[in-house]
Structures are given as C-alpha cells and as structure tokens.
Design an enzyme around this catalytic site. Structure first.
Site, PDB file in Angstrom:
ATOM      1  N   GLU A 169      24.650   6.780 -74.261  1.00 25.43           N
ATOM      2  CA  GLU A 169      25.921   7.410 -74.575  1.00 25.43           C
ATOM      3  C   GLU A 169      25.567   8.450 -75.612  1.00 25.43           C
ATOM      4  O   GLU A 169      25.204   8.127 -76.739  1.00 25.43           O
ATOM      5  CB  GLU A 169      26.883   6.350 -75.111  1.00 25.43           C
ATOM      6  CG  GLU A 169      28.318   6.754 -74.928  1.00 25.43           C
ATOM      7  CD  GLU A 169      29.064   6.546 -76.197  1.00 25.43           C
ATOM      8  OE1 GLU A 169      29.348   7.553 -76.870  1.00 25.43           O
ATOM      9  OE2 GLU A 169      29.346   5.386 -76.523  1.00 25.43           O
ATOM     10  N   CYS A 190      32.801   9.034 -80.942  1.00 25.33           N
ATOM     11  CA  CYS A 190      32.238   9.603 -79.707  1.00 25.33           C
ATOM     12  C   CYS A 190      33.342  10.349 -78.957  1.00 25.33           C
ATOM     13  O   CYS A 190      33.072  11.265 -78.191  1.00 25.33           O
ATOM     14  CB  CYS A 190      31.704   8.533 -78.779  1.00 25.33           C
ATOM     15  SG  CYS A 190      31.101   7.065 -79.592  1.00 25.33           S
ATOM     16  N   GLU A 194      28.181  20.293 -79.589  1.00 28.09           N
ATOM     17  CA  GLU A 194      28.936  19.232 -80.261  1.00 28.09           C
ATOM     18  C   GLU A 194      28.830  19.407 -81.773  1.00 28.09           C
ATOM     19  O   GLU A 194      27.732  19.576 -82.308  1.00 28.09           O
ATOM     20  CB  GLU A 194      28.409  17.846 -79.870  1.00 28.09           C
ATOM     21  CG  GLU A 194      29.323  16.732 -80.373  1.00 28.09           C
ATOM     22  CD  GLU A 194      28.755  15.321 -80.151  1.00 28.09           C
ATOM     23  OE1 GLU A 194      29.558  14.400 -79.925  1.00 28.09           O
ATOM     24  OE2 GLU A 194      27.525  15.126 -80.211  1.00 28.09           O
ATOM     25  N   GLY A 250      23.906   7.398 -79.452  1.00 28.72           N
ATOM     26  CA  GLY A 250      23.464   8.242 -80.553  1.00 28.72           C
ATOM     27  C   GLY A 250      23.280   9.681 -80.114  1.00 28.72           C
ATOM     28  O   GLY A 250      23.894  10.125 -79.145  1.00 28.72           O
ATOM     29  N   SER A 251      22.406  10.373 -80.822  1.00 24.63           N
ATOM     30  CA  SER A 251      22.269  11.812 -80.595  1.00 24.63           C
ATOM     31  C   SER A 251      21.577  12.107 -79.275  1.00 24.63           C
ATOM     32  O   SER A 251      20.770  11.327 -78.778  1.00 24.63           O
ATOM     33  CB  SER A 251      21.482  12.453 -81.731  1.00 24.63           C
ATOM     34  OG  SER A 251      20.102  12.214 -81.543  1.00 24.63           O
ATOM     35  N   ARG A 252      21.912  13.269 -78.723  1.00 27.14           N
ATOM     36  CA  ARG A 252      21.368  13.637 -77.425  1.00 27.14           C
ATOM     37  C   ARG A 252      19.863  13.872 -77.479  1.00 27.14           C
ATOM     38  O   ARG A 252      19.140  13.492 -76.568  1.00 27.14           O
ATOM     39  CB  ARG A 252      22.071  14.896 -76.897  1.00 27.14           C
ATOM     40  CG  ARG A 252      21.762  15.150 -75.431  1.00 27.14           C
ATOM     41  CD  ARG A 252      22.226  16.520 -74.936  1.00 27.14           C
ATOM     42  NE  ARG A 252      23.664  16.696 -75.019  1.00 27.14           N
ATOM     43  CZ  ARG A 252      24.312  17.771 -74.570  1.00 27.14           C
ATOM     44  NH1 ARG A 252      23.631  18.756 -73.978  1.00 27.14           N
ATOM     45  NH2 ARG A 252      25.615  17.879 -74.691  1.00 27.14           N
ATOM     46  N   LYS A 305      17.793  -2.536 -82.343  1.00 24.40           N
ATOM     47  CA  LYS A 305      17.202  -1.530 -83.226  1.00 24.40           C
ATOM     48  C   LYS A 305      18.358  -1.093 -84.104  1.00 24.40           C
ATOM     49  O   LYS A 305      19.237  -0.347 -83.673  1.00 24.40           O
ATOM     50  CB  LYS A 305      16.658  -0.378 -82.388  1.00 24.40           C
ATOM     51  CG  LYS A 305      15.327   0.196 -82.852  1.00 24.40           C
ATOM     52  CD  LYS A 305      15.398   0.876 -84.198  1.00 24.40           C
ATOM     53  CE  LYS A 305      16.010   2.258 -84.072  1.00 24.40           C
ATOM     54  NZ  LYS A 305      16.545   2.803 -85.290  1.00 24.40           N
TER      55      LYS A 305
END
Lengths: 529, 529
Positions: free
Chosen positions: A256, A293, A385, A234-236, A177
C-alpha cells in the site's frame, strides 16, 4: 540497547548500528536506543518463523482465535500506557485519536480476525460433489513479513495492525518490521503479543519483531526462500525496491504505497452546500495532520465565482486550524520537497507552503491551486503525493475538462464525487465516475475518504501505483486474510483426510460453503453425493 | 502471408519476418506463412484493445454471455475442420482427443464463462448495509493479453481457451498471442470469434490476435501502460522474462509455467494393486505424449522386490505403447536435454532416452530411476521438468526418506498419493500429505493428475514456480475470472449509480450476494437498511 523478539525470547540483536526515535513535538531524540539488525538477526527470525509456520498447521484454529482475542484484551488493559508511548513518538493526540479511535479500531480488527479464524468462512470452501473435488484457502508455508508505516502506530503496526491480524487470522506466523519512528510503541505491543502467545500456547515464534535493517537486508528478507509473503505499507520508493526483490523470487508482496485520493466537487453541490463541503474537506485534509493514506490531497473543481468563494472558505479554515506536528523530520522535509515539485510544475500557493521553524516537526497547513489546463500538461508531476497537511486544488475550465482530468488520475485508493442532492450534476457525475471507477479502489459519493470502516465490503486497495495488485484489500475482514493464503484443492481425497472445512459433515458453526454452486451452511447429505 | 486480427479486421501485419508451423509427424514445414509482428502491430492491438475495454463497460453483460455461447456454437459447427487443422499442426489425434475430448471441453469452458458472465456470482458482491459500503469484482481497464501454450491447441489457446474465456467472461477484451506451433488452428478459431463478435454486436476489438513477436516486443506488450493483465501458459524461461517485465510495470501477470507433479506410491497400495497403478501411471504419463501440464513426471516409491516388479510392469507398458509424435522439434530437443540433465545428475535410464530418428518429432517413451539418497543430494537438478513422454522414478530407502523427498518438492500443480484402501499406509500418507499440501495446488488420492475437471472447485495452480501466485487458478469457473478483475468498492454511492449487482433490489436471476455476512439471493428489504 533494547532487545528484539526472536523465537519467543527478547534477545540482544546482533546489531550493526543503533537508532532512537524522535519526539516530533520537539525534534529531539528520545531516550530509548534500538538496534539496527544484521543479517544474522534476519536469518534467526526467518528460521524460527518457518518452524512456527509448520507447527501452526497442527494447532486448532480456535487457539489462533483465542490468541487474537487475548492480545486485544491485553492491549485494552494497557491502553493508557500504549497511547502515551504512541503519542510521545508520533505527536498524534491521545484523544481524540490514539486511545479513543485508533486503539479501539486496532483491537476491533484483531477480534474480527479472531472471528474469521474461528468461523472459517474466509476460506471460501467450494465443493463439487459429482467430481469429488473440494477447494478452500489455507495458510501459506513460512512466516509473513509485515512492514508497518509511520502514520498509524496501532492500526497498521506490523505487530498489531490490519496486515498482522489478517496474516495471523489466516494461520500464518508474522515477522513484524516495526517502523523506526515508533519503536517503543511497537515494543509494548510485541510484549503483549508474546504474553498472549504464551498464555494460549501457540508456537512462540508466531510473533517476532525486529526494528530496522539495512535496505539490502530488507530485500533479502522479503525474497528469502523461507518467507511466505509480505505486507508493506509506506513510501512508494522503498516499496518498489522491496517489490522488485520479492518479484524476482516469486514471493507475493502486497503493497500500500501512496495515493492522491481525488475529490471532485461538482458545480451543483457547490451552489447547494459550499460551506458544508469546505468544512468536510478541511477537516478530512487535516485529520492526523493529513498523514492518512486516504487524505484528500487532490481536489478538482470547476472555475467560477462560487469556486473562488469556496477557495476562500478553505483558506480561512486552514489558516484558523491548529498546525499539528508531523510524524518526523523526514515527513517535514518530504512535504517541503513535494510542495516545491508542485510549485515547480505550475501550482500556486493559496496558503502555507513552509515548515514552521523552531516548533518541532511542523509544516504550515498548505493549499495549492493550478488550472485544469496546466494540470493536463503535467499530470504526473502534479500528482506528486504531498504526504502531510497539504492539498492541491485543480480548477478546471468546464465539466469536460473535469472529465478529462478524471481520465488521467493515476491509481488511487479512493475517489470522491460531491454532487447536487437533487440530481443537477448527474450527467457530469456519470462521466467522471466512468473514468474514476477503474482508477480508484473505493468510489465515494458526497463523502470524504478518510473514514475506512473495517467491514467485509471495504476495499482499502486500488490499481497500481496505489498498491501492487488491484484485486486485494488491506482492510476489511475476511477478504484481507485471503492475501496471505494459498488455494488448496483436494481431488478424490478420503473424507478422514480432508480439512474439517471440506468434509461432507459440516462441524464448524456458521461456516458458509459453496456446494455445487449454492452457498449453504448445511452438511452434504449422502443422497447429494 | 496470412493476416493478423486487429480492431475487427484481418489485415496485413507490419511483419519483421515470417514463419511456418511444422508437421510434427514429418518434421516438415507446412504451407501457410505467418507474420512475425513488429512493434507497430503491437501498438495497434493495444490501442484498439484499450478502446474496446472502455466500450465494453457500457455493454450489457448478457451480450458478453451471448458472444461466448455463439462462439462455442460456431466452434461446434466447424469441429471437423478445426480438429483436422489442429491435428495437422500438433500431431495430436483427432480422436480420441482433439475432436471428442479437447474441443468439447473448450466449448464447455466458453459456455460456463457465459453463465458466469450472466449470473454475476463470480463478482462476489459484498454489502454492508449499516455502513452502506458495497464491493464486488469488476473488469480491468485495458485488454488482457493471453499467451497460449503449444500443448492444448483448443482448451488453452489464447483465442479460445481457459484464460480467454475467463478474461472475456469477466468483461475484458483479449489480445491473443497465438502459439506459433499451431497458427492455422488459432486462425480458424479467431475467424469464428470475430464472426460471433460481429453477430452479437460487441466492440470489434474485443478479440484480436497476433501470431508472434520478438521477445523484446513481447515484454513491451505485457508491460505497456494500456494493458490490463496477462495470462501465460508455457515454458518457465520465457515466462520469467515476461514476468520481470510485467512486474516492473506493476501489471498483473498470471503464469502457468512448469510442474513435475509428484506421485507417491505407498507400499500398501503397491502390495494391493500394482498392476492397476502401473496401468494408470503409464496411461497418464503417455497421455498426449506426456505433454500435459499435469503429466506425472516424478514418481516416488519405496525400495523393495515389489517395487522392482512394478518398475518392470512400467517398462513393459512403455515399451508396448505406441510412440506419439511430440508437438515440435523444440520439444524433442528439449526433452533430450532434460534427459541428459537427469542422467548427468545421477538418474539411470530404465527404458528409452533417445529421439526416434527419421520419424518426425518422436522420442522414445522414457523412464528413468534414481535413489532417494541421490535425489536428496541434488533435488533441484533431479526436478528438471522433462516435458514429454518421460518420467523419473525415485526409489526411496524407506518411508522416512519418502517424507523427506516430499519436503523438498518444488511448487507443483499437483501431487498424488496412492495408498492402501484399508488404511495400511495411513500414517505414512499423513506425513507425506503434510509436506505436499503447501507445495502443490491440487492434492489427489489414488488418482493420476492428468484429468483437470472444469468445475468451480478445481485448482489448476500452485506455489511458485508452478505459477506466479499461489492464490489463483487457471481452470475452474468462476474463480478463474477473478484473476482478470479488480475489486470495486462503493461507499455511500446513490442507488441509481450503483452497478446492478450491488443495488438493494436484486434484479439478476440467481445472483448470490454476501449481505451483512450472510450469503443470499434475496433483495435487501428497506427495513434491513
């Protein structure tokens, strides 16, 4: 409209919509138009991926290795064009970064995965001769889905990065993706990947790629019965939605997500080498405009005159450094929101804090500060973050408060401790390290976290919410391959029916096996059975 | 009311209710009354467990090893009393089972975990000297919760079994959730465990135990921020509720849920040795009244006269065998429901099918049959686990249909293939094995699955829904320890701050380490750095 890669063909998507990437230097949309795929596209890649997964079982591992190497070669050959495409879409510099750092790292990962696919030691063959039970890791059934992030268009790309290399190296097909912020880069990579697949003669659906789906179709994809597992960087917020869907379906998903990467600067080290540490910190915090990251977004330091001087040094460096473009408009607005949250939770701006108007996707190099007491009163909000060129300094009253702060750090990829070289900080260092140890995936001494060496001992992972499971790493071959694997076990299975890794006679060069508790490269002699 | 074990003390529960175990031989409640714990009890064990987890970090691993060994010794010393208690509560025979098979296996597991805690090879130390990055597995932060099942009062008990041994061996404290069908057995074990903890001088909350909670409090327990991870063995429905709660909180949970354990009997093997296979199958299916996770509940065979003769042999053996008591009234009613589901989905009874009235918790030895075609029309319903002394035969039309059946088997712990010794079945065997391989954790040849050897190569795991993740095993030391561990990584960390496992000088006897890609027991010589 550009095409998607399905079952060995570039074909028109059954698109529900389209999108264009943004040039972060101008904020303007780029030319190429890419499809938002429908569920029909998702079903098509899943069906082809499942077939490829079954076909791959009968393919010699040497072919998988040669594919990875040939793909790396093709990327090398096309490095100029690829680096230019990536720079256009991400505003990251061709040099020093995309062409001379990230691209070689990417091909190095692919080649390391090739070696792992060939030497098979990643499978950890374990044999007990008395009971004739033998086990190893092997590929899953079904395709592995890889969602790449925006910040590494090569090294973490769904079609070329670490998760891709690990999944394919372990013997699985991949459905990539692509990240919609760099579709052209992903397309160029996928073209090379397909050529390599065809040259080597792997099942054509070993590599497939779509660019974008609805959130619902993303959840459908990771939870589909045909899927083996998912790797996501990517984003949480997006990660947790995918995790919920995959978890409900019993499908492994490796995430991650996000990480503040605390750096503790101990008093002795500050007395000893403040300028040096300020250089390292500012350099690390601004690397890739802070979009790593492992960006050191959270610095803990003890109050005092030397600390005020140190903060001045940092301010100076951030002011003097150029302001790199961020990866997209979403990163700029997200960073602004994070700064607001931090300020609203008691942090003060030391420098920066606002977008640079009219300069594309740029945000001032930003440093905030707060006190240890204020931090301990709102540790969750103050660990928000701030993805980008922004760090928060927490100025603690004393060493005990630094230890207390270490004790409430949430799961992070890394934690660094700078201490006096001759041992003046050792007692405090031990106390802080004791708390950090279970909260970070990688503990560093006297070193910033942004360098992530691709070596077997690397852990690019960490406790939740940095990732979804504290036992796995996304970087570091061969360990990263074992995420996309199942434990296979053979009990009393006849020799000629065993995988080559587990037969008495070892036919694979350099294969390490644990036989009756001893690691060896030797075959099992008849006498030992 | 009996007491719960909290923070080193047997104390009265803040109970919301009470319960008594049932004597399965009579169906009558036993004397001892046990508490259903409230949330206050759960909070108490969590708080003490978290403290113990932190204290354990500073305890020499040798002490952990000595605890596991001393505990095993105490169990051995008390084996008569413990086996009698377990037999009373489970109706499993003292001999041949509880005292002479399961209890020695349990103490063997504890002693193997002690060896693993001592020799440290389970941590897989991995060192790259050029980059000075070093990693290994280490304990988690917080207590590990272990839910034991009803069917192994010793070997899988939350306070003494495989998950307990693995969690403690890895350096974690355990909160055991005793199974309410054998609370007294669990209490006797926990008494011994606490004595061993005290003798050796471990943190007293290294072992804690509660007997029962509400479902909501169970979900609270496994998802609590203080918890490290959970190991669960038991029914799928309860497992999935706990999994959902743990997943939402980002807490690892290892589940061993259910499994039909397919056995494929190939035509050549049947021609060759039908009587022998019938003996093995009937024996394995009735072992422990069929209440093994690895009970061969699902047999696939090709239609024909020999098969009808074989079914006759099985019927005869099941009719002639004694009917063992099941573990509780719930098992009897659950088995009845499963048989109903199977019959409702097209299976026919060959023998048995009903509870034995007035004889405690007993159900007739049961065999059902269905055709391959009917199975393929309703594969999900016809894979309903019938926990207990019940198996389903699927009579396929031909080899191709056997292969098709193998292709729709759901994730199982084991899969067995019986084939002709001289190779007559080899082509069919290969085709079936290809499909079974990714669907089962352990593939067997010419062997029933009920023996689960505690050796390093064992995989007592498998794809969902047999477990929650296909890469982990619940049996087999040292691999089982790595479930209750995180990956620790040290980057540029000074020698004297490294764990002993990762220092240049290897001070741990017999420790295997992977240094620059080579497994070795040697220290790192200065020249190699």
């Amino acid at each position: 409209m550009e095409k998607i890669l399905v079952d060995g063909e570039w074909r028109a998507a059954e698109a529900t919509d389209s999108f264009r990437a943004i040039d972060p230097n101008t904020g303007e949309a780029l030319d190429r138009e890419y499809p938002v795929s429908s569920r029909a596209d998702v079903d098509a890649v899943l069906a082809a991926g499942l077939r490829a997964s079954r076909e791959l079982r009968d393919v010699p591992r040497e072919k998988v290795a040669r594919f990875l190497e040939r793909y790396a070669d093709l990327i090398d050959e096309r490095q100029d064009r690829m680096a230019e495409a990536a720079s256009l879409e991400t505003a990251l510099p061709v040099s020093p970064r995309l062409k001379d750092v990230e691209l070689p790292r990417t091909t190095n990962q692919l080649r390391q995965a090739a070696t792992a696919a060939r030497d098979r030691s990643w499978t950890l063959p374990t044999i007990d001769t008395a009971s004739d039970i033998r086990s190893m890791y092997g590929p899953l059934e079904g395709p592995v889905v890889v969602f790449g992030p925006n910040n590494f268009p090569f090294a973490f790309n769904g079609i070329a990065g670490g998760d891709f290399a690990a999944a394919v190296g372990a013997g699985n097909p991949v459905i990539a993706k692509a990240h919609p912020s760099h579709p052209w880069t992903s397309q160029l990579l996928a073209e090379a990947a397909l050529e390599a697949v065809e040259e080597v003669g792997l099942p054509v659906a070993t590599v497939q790629m779509i660019y974008r789906t609805s959130h619902a179709d993303g959840e459908y994809l990771v939870s589909h019965p045909a899927v083996a597992a998912t790797g996501y960087t990517g984003s949480r917020s997006a990660a947790l939605k995918l995790k919920a869907a995959a978890d409900r379906a019993g499908k492994p998903i490796y995430l991650e997500m996000s990480s503040v990467n605390p750096v503790f600067v101990l008093p002795g080290s500050l007395s000893e080498r403040a300028e040096e540490i300020a250089d390292e910190l500012a350099g690390s915090a601004l690397l890739g405009s802070g979009q790593f990251c492992t960006c050191p977004g959270f610095v803990v330091i003890r109050a005092g005159d030397e600390t005020e001087t140190f903060i001045g040094m940092l301010r100076e460096r951030l002011e003097e450094a150029g302001v790199g473009a961020l990866l997209g408009v979403g990163v700029v607005s997200g960073l602004g929101e994070s700064v607001q949250t931090l300020v609203g939770s008691g942090a003060e701006l030391v420098v920066g804090g606002s977008p640079l108007e009219g300069q594309g996707c740029r945000f001032q190099n930003t440093l905030l500060r707060t006190s240890g007491q204020d931090f301990l009163a709102a540790p969750e909000a103050l660990q928000t973050e701030a993805f980008g060129n922004c760090s928060l300094l927490v100025v603690a009253e004393d060493g005990d408060q630094m230890v207390a702060i270490a004790g409430v750090i949430e799961g992070s990829l890394t934690g660094s401790i700078y201490s006096h070289t001759a041992g003046e900080d050792d007692a405090l260092c031990t106390n802080i390290a004791d708390r950090l140890r279970t909260r970070v995936g990688r503990l560093l001494n006297d070193k910033m976290p942004t360098g992530v060496a691709v070596v077997p001992s690397m852990n690019h992972g960490g406790p939740y919410p940095a990732t979804g499971h504290p036992g796995f790493t996304a970087v570091g071959i061969p360990a990263s391959l074992r995420r996309f694997a199942m434990l296979e076990c053979y009990d009393n299975v006849r020799q000629d029916r065993l995988p080559a890794e587990l037969r008495d006679e070892s036919s694979i060069a350099d294969l390490w096996r644990s036989i009756n508790g001893q690691w060896t490269r030797d075959s099992i002699r008849p006498a030992a059975r």
